[in-house]
Write a protein that holds these residues in place. Structure first.
Motif, PDB file in Angstrom:
ATOM      1  N   LYS A 102      -7.847   2.759  -5.348  1.00 47.56           N
ATOM      2  CA  LYS A 102      -8.681   1.700  -5.887  1.00 47.56           C
ATOM      3  C   LYS A 102     -10.145   2.025  -6.570  1.00 47.56           C
ATOM      4  CE  LYS A 102      -9.188  -1.024  -2.571  1.00 47.56           C
ATOM      5  NZ  LYS A 102      -9.349  -1.868  -1.653  1.00 47.56           N
ATOM      6  N   SER A 106       0.770  -0.947  -0.121  1.00 49.87           N
ATOM      7  CA  SER A 106       0.094   0.017   0.041  1.00 49.87           C
ATOM      8  C   SER A 106       0.934   1.362  -0.068  1.00 49.87           C
ATOM      9  CB  SER A 106      -0.740   0.033   1.122  1.00 49.87           C
ATOM     10  OG  SER A 106      -1.814  -1.147   1.267  1.00 49.87           O
ATOM     11  N   VAL A 120      -5.274   4.497  -0.481  1.00 46.40           N
ATOM     12  CA  VAL A 120      -5.244   3.109  -1.066  1.00 46.40           C
ATOM     13  C   VAL A 120      -6.826   3.207  -1.702  1.00 46.40           C
ATOM     14  CG1 VAL A 120      -5.492   0.743  -0.795  1.00 46.40           C
ATOM     15  CG2 VAL A 120      -3.478   2.214   0.034  1.00 46.40           C
TER      16      VAL A 120
END
Length: 135
Positions: free
Chosen positions: A102, A47, A98
């Protein structure tokens, strides 16, 4: 209302309740990560790519898992309170980034953002008088 106005004298009790609740939940989320071993840590540590760090993913994953697990424990106790919250804020920033990376948007990142804001505020507020740091 007189009853609600009088609750201010229980500020330290409120901080204790918040510390116990948040600390326990960080531990619940962190323990499976820390017990995931090197493979899990490597995945979690990946990450860090969101901020351009792509070396030693197992180390970074272990640090994130340890921060959630032991940082939550320290938050619960009110021990090493401010350093633990600083580390938790950083961990929540990475988690939020993160989620954004995404494509989860604000709704996906909101939990990490909310926790980060609370931990950031606690750095300034302190652990309250019912804490190991105050003993």
């Amino acid at each position: 209302m007189a009853i609600l106005d009088s609750l201010g004298k229980y500020r330290n009790t409120g901080l204790l309740i918040m510390r116990i609740g948040l600390g326990a939940m960080f531990m619940v989320h962190g323990f499976p990560k820390i017990s995931g071993g090197v493979e899990g840590w490597t995945g979690l540590g990946g990450s860090m790519k969101v901020i351009g760090i792509d070396f030693l993913p197992a180390f970074w994953g272990f640090m994130a898992a340890a921060t959630e697990t032991f940082g939550g424990f320290f938050l619960l106790l009110g021990l090493f309170f401010r350093p633990a919250n600083i580390l938790l804020v950083f961990t929540m920033i990475i988690a939020a980034l993160v989620h954004f990376g995404k494509g989860d948007g604000l709704s996906g990142a909101s939990h990490a953002i909310e926790l980060g804001i609370v931990c950031f505020a606690l750095i300034f507020i302190g652990p309250g008088k019912y804490s190991v740091d105050k003993k």
